[in-house]
Design an enzyme around this catalytic site. Structure first.
Site, PDB file in Angstrom:
ATOM      1  N   ASP A  62       0.824  -1.211   0.000  1.00 26.36           N
ATOM      2  CA  ASP A  62       0.000   0.000   0.000  1.00 26.36           C
ATOM      3  C   ASP A  62       0.859   1.263   0.000  1.00 26.36           C
ATOM      4  O   ASP A  62       0.516   2.259  -0.634  1.00 26.36           O
ATOM      5  CB  ASP A  62      -0.925   0.006   1.209  1.00 26.36           C
ATOM      6  CG  ASP A  62      -2.080  -0.982   1.062  1.00 26.36           C
ATOM      7  OD1 ASP A  62      -2.222  -1.572  -0.027  1.00 26.36           O
ATOM      8  OD2 ASP A  62      -2.836  -1.161   2.036  1.00 26.36           O
ATOM      9  N   ASN A 180      -6.120   7.375  10.647  1.00 20.79           N
ATOM     10  CA  ASN A 180      -7.410   7.846  11.151  1.00 20.79           C
ATOM     11  C   ASN A 180      -8.082   6.796  12.022  1.00 20.79           C
ATOM     12  O   ASN A 180      -8.612   7.108  13.099  1.00 20.79           O
ATOM     13  CB  ASN A 180      -8.308   8.208   9.968  1.00 20.79           C
ATOM     14  CG  ASN A 180      -9.753   8.436  10.367  1.00 20.79           C
ATOM     15  OD1 ASN A 180     -10.110   9.447  10.948  1.00 20.79           O
ATOM     16  ND2 ASN A 180     -10.609   7.469  10.030  1.00 20.79           N
ATOM     17  N   LEU A 181      -8.071   5.556  11.584  1.00 20.57           N
ATOM     18  CA  LEU A 181      -8.688   4.474  12.359  1.00 20.57           C
ATOM     19  C   LEU A 181      -7.955   4.271  13.681  1.00 20.57           C
ATOM     20  O   LEU A 181      -8.580   4.119  14.738  1.00 20.57           O
ATOM     21  CB  LEU A 181      -8.663   3.185  11.536  1.00 20.57           C
ATOM     22  CG  LEU A 181      -9.213   1.931  12.218  1.00 20.57           C
ATOM     23  CD1 LEU A 181     -10.679   2.106  12.573  1.00 20.57           C
ATOM     24  CD2 LEU A 181      -9.021   0.709  11.322  1.00 20.57           C
TER      25      LEU A 181
END
Length: 279
Positions: A62, A180-181
């Site tokens: 990613d 963010n999570l």
């Protein structure tokens, strides 16, 4: 599709064995295939793309895809990630799926998702000094020598908050499952057009994330909250090297007109991906 560019992460495909395999399989099916030799981690310079390229295969994880997307802003060429990483939210194809994926690409059997990007304009002494794009997120964070920083926040010109925190995250739906999570922010389906403001370790019991509409604009200004101590912060895009910020500097963040087209080879629901990757 008949014209391809391969962008390998040489730290993961060290001998370019996988890259060579993909190139050979595509060319055996009559495709034109180039290999990018300009990719270096943490290099922000734009990537040159051969004329007529229809698809870019990013070989890595990613992080490699995020870096490639940042260096390909404005090209509007679909990306397909081949997963050599760990999480694989963006890298759609695993190694065991490669033969079928190559065949489907040649025969135009795929779906295309146009993921939104965010744009940030950085101002110092009232002057625009930098403009950045992010597929995942922008993070304004304290630096090592600084403690909690102060950030005033306006949404569409209206003051809403003064954060005393380690920083803030502005993320796209694509980036909602990242930092963010971890910071307690909400998960958003990556095909949505919203974006999210999430404070990092705020010194408040009432501070929460804010989900913003696609037309919203956020302005964050670094403030000095301690007498006699200079605050230090930086803004980074998708984990790349940050731009230093001083008290009085401010950032304008909003949904960009640019998008990142991602090729999806599998009919797998977002909920299923969450279950497989996060549980």
């Amino acid at each position: 599709m008949k014209n391809f560019l391969l962008i390998p992460n040489k730290q993961k495909d060290k001998e370019l064995t996988l890259t060579g395999y993909i190139k050979g399989e595509l060319e055996a099916r009559g495709a034109v295939c180039h290999v990018c030799d300009e990719y270096r981690p943490y290099d922000p310079s734009p990537l040159r793309v051969p004329e007529h390229t229809e698809c870019i295969l990013v070989i890595g994880g990613d992080g490699t895809i995020l870096e490639a997307a940042g260096r390909l802003v404005g090209q509007n060429i679909p990306l397909l990630g081949v997963n050599l990483g760990t999480m694989g939210f963006l890298a759609d194809v695993d190694l065991n799926e490669l033969p079928d994926a190559i065949e489907d690409l040649i025969n135009d059997k795929y779906k295309l998702e146009r993921r939104i990007m965010l744009r940030a304009e950085v101002y110092k002494q009232g002057k625009l000094v930098s403009s950045l794009h992010a597929l995942n997120d922008f993070v304004i964070s304290r630096q090592i020598s600084s403690r909690v920083i102060g950030l005033s926040v306006k949404i569409n010109g209206a003051p809403i908050e003064r954060y005393h925190a380690d920083g803030v995250i502005l993320c796209t739906p694509t980036g909602s499952t990242g930092y963010n999570l971890s910071a307690g922010g909400p998960i958003i389906n990556p095909t949505c057009k919203n974006f999210v403001l999430t404070p990092i370790c705020p010194h408040s019991l009432a501070t929460r994330s804010v989900v913003l509409a696609k037309g919203d604009e956020v302005i964050l200004k670094l403030e000095n909250i301690r007498h006699g101590q200079r605050e230090e912060a930086a803004i980074s895009a998708d984990g790349r090297e940050g731009i230093p910020m001083e008290p009085g500097d401010w950032v304008r963040i909003y949904k960009s007109e640019e998008v990142t087209p991602l090729i999806k080879m599998k009919e797998v629901s977002f909920v299923t991906i969450l279950k497989d990757k996060l549980l």
